[in-house]
Design an enzyme around this catalytic site. Structure first.
Site, PDB file in Angstrom:
ATOM      1  CB  ALA A  47      -0.982  -0.031   1.170  1.00  0.00           C
ATOM      2  NE  ARG A  88      -2.826  -3.947  -6.827  1.00  0.00           N
ATOM      3  CZ  ARG A  88      -2.159  -4.654  -5.897  1.00  0.00           C
ATOM      4  NH1 ARG A  88      -0.984  -4.245  -5.468  1.00  0.00           N
ATOM      5  NH2 ARG A  88      -2.677  -5.758  -5.393  1.00  0.00           N
ATOM      6  CD  GLN A 195       1.788 -10.866  -2.625  1.00  0.00           C
ATOM      7  OE1 GLN A 195       1.461 -12.036  -2.382  1.00  0.00           O
ATOM      8  NE2 GLN A 195       0.978 -10.045  -3.266  1.00  0.00           N
ATOM      9  CG  ASP A 236      -3.506  -3.457   1.106  1.00  0.00           C
ATOM     10  OD1 ASP A 236      -3.266  -4.510   1.727  1.00  0.00           O
ATOM     11  OD2 ASP A 236      -2.800  -3.025   0.177  1.00  0.00           O
TER      12      ASP A 236
HETATM   13  O1  MRU Z   1      -1.114  -7.153  -3.516  1.00  0.00           O
HETATM   14  P1  MRU Z   1      -0.061  -6.503  -2.687  1.00  0.00           P
HETATM   15  O2  MRU Z   1       1.245  -7.251  -2.688  1.00  0.00           O
HETATM   16  O3  MRU Z   1       0.112  -5.039  -3.037  1.00  0.00           O
HETATM   17  O4  MRU Z   1      -0.625  -6.562  -1.199  1.00  0.00           O
HETATM   18  C1  MRU Z   1       0.131  -6.019  -0.160  1.00  0.00           C
HETATM   19  C2  MRU Z   1      -0.461  -6.217   1.186  1.00  0.00           C
HETATM   20  O5  MRU Z   1      -1.534  -6.737   1.348  1.00  0.00           O
HETATM   21  C3  MRU Z   1       0.311  -5.634   2.343  1.00  0.00           C
HETATM   22  O6  MRU Z   1       0.129  -6.416   3.498  1.00  0.00           O
HETATM   23  C4  MRU Z   1      -0.203  -4.225   2.620  1.00  0.00           C
HETATM   24  O7  MRU Z   1      -0.196  -3.454   1.451  1.00  0.00           O
HETATM   25  C5  MRU Z   1       0.571  -3.540   3.669  1.00  0.00           C
HETATM   26  S1  MRU Z   1       2.159  -3.045   3.106  1.00  0.00           S
HETATM   27  C6  MRU Z   1       2.945  -2.172   4.299  1.00  0.00           C
END
Ligand code: MRU
Length: 344
Positions: A47, A88, A195, A236
């Site tokens: 995010a 997104r 991830q 997010d």
């Molecule tokens: O789809 P992504 O990899 O962008 O999702 C990221 C997440 O869900 C993280 O946990 C969230 O953005 C927090 S990042 C500090």
């Protein structure tokens, strides 16, 4: 840590996270459309990081706008912001950063256009610098909830890679580690985009912080065996009532943590708090390509061709399952977050 996003010699340099952990490669974005593609394709993700990338994308796009008057310039840069906002839907940091760039643009109305262009670069850089400072503050507050010798379960990647640097959930881990606590992280692999295994395991290993990788369906067993002491995840979007949208699978972990009486913390900067949205039910959840589920990293098929798939990228954890929200301003109960954010 390698920088996730940076402004370098007139380009936006992005670490291509889709290649990790195999390769550490950077993409030099020379136009805002490439920044938009980088966000959409998860070359940059997390995010706060996508907010920073979008802010830099607005600044980058603005440099190329040829306009003789402010109104024409404002319209063109506004459209660049709208293009980047359509990449997104779930992480509110994206919209927060683009809105901040637009507000800066409005405040600079009386300045000559070349000056505005420079000041937009400075604003994007400020968003990046402030993000790192907020993460360090989150780490400082959050470190207090991590005991010496504890094992922390985390999900997805809420680390340096997901932010301007240092990380949110992993910022808490880093701060506890830097304070000399002998801790260990259990990273869930985070199907389907992985991830946890590709990014969190890699990031922690770079720093020498002990990490154990599990598949997502192993979390319950570890909790039942007493091998997880605390959960810390990122976010997010956090709504006014304290509900939290985060990577798909977060909700299941919160339910499991609740069942095993394990504290469940969310670490996030104020740029992730969306007081205009009242509850988690109103958060738009990104639906991604079914191929992420049916194929491993877009290549090998692991499901019969044509099978029906759902692929929501995020879920919502209700406030009642969250022990505390760790922000740069302190740690708050989900129900008190809105007041605390308004008053400080
Ligand atoms: O789809 P992504 O990899 O962008 O999702 C990221 C997440 O869900 C993280 O946990 C969230 O953005 C927090 S990042 C500090």
């Amino acid at each position: 840590m390698v920088p996730t996003v940076e402004w370098k010699d007139g380009v936006v340099r992005i670490l291509d996270q889709s290649q990790l952990p195999d390769k550490v490669e950077f993409v030099d974005c020379r136009d805002y459309e490439t920044v938009g593609l980088a966000i959409k394709e998860l070359w940059v993700r997390g995010a706060p990081a996508i907010g920073i990338a979008a802010a830099m994308g607005v600044a980058l796009g603005a440099q190329a706008v040829k306009a003789a008057d402010y109104d024409t310039f404002r319209k063109a840069v506004g459209a660049i912001g709208d293009h980047l906002a359509a990449t997104r839907p779930t992480a509110v940091n994206l919209f927060w950063a683009i809105d901040r760039m637009k507000r800066r643009l409005d405040a600079l109305k009386t300045e000559p256009i070349p000056v505005i262009k420079q000041k937009l670069i400075a604003e994007a850089q400020a968003i990046l610098d402030e993000d790192i400072a907020m993460n360090r503050a989150i780490g400082k507050h959050g470190s207090a909830v991590i005991g010496d010798g504890q094992t922390i379960l985390t999900h997805c990647n809420a680390g340096a890679l997901a932010t301007g640097g240092y990380g949110t959930a992993l910022g808490v881990v880093r701060a506890a580690w830097e304070a000399g606590k002998k801790i260990r992280v259990v990273a869930g692999e985070t199907r389907p985009v992985l991830q946890g295994s590709r990014l969190t395991a890699w990031e922690l290993m770079q720093d020498g912080i002990p990490v154990t990788l599990i598949t997502d369906n192993m979390a319950g067993t570890l909790m039942r065996r007493g091998e997880v002491h605390v959960c810390v995840v990122g976010a997010d979007r956090i709504t006014a009532n304290g509900d939290v949208a985060n990577k798909i699978g977060t909700y299941s972990l919160a339910v499991l943590a609740h069942a095993h009486d394990i504290p469940f913390y969310v670490a996030a900067p104020s740029s992730t708090v969306d007081l205009a949205t009242l509850s988690g039910d109103q958060i738009p959840i990104e639906q991604r390509n079914p191929r992420e589920v049916t194929h491993v990293r877009g290549k090998e098929a692991i499901a019969p061709e044509g099978v029906e798939v759902v692929n929501p990228a995020f879920d919502v954890t209700p406030a009642k399952l969250i022990t505390g929200i760790i922000t740069e301003k302190g740690i708050f109960k989900p129900g008190e977050l809105a007041d605390k954010m308004r008053s400080r």
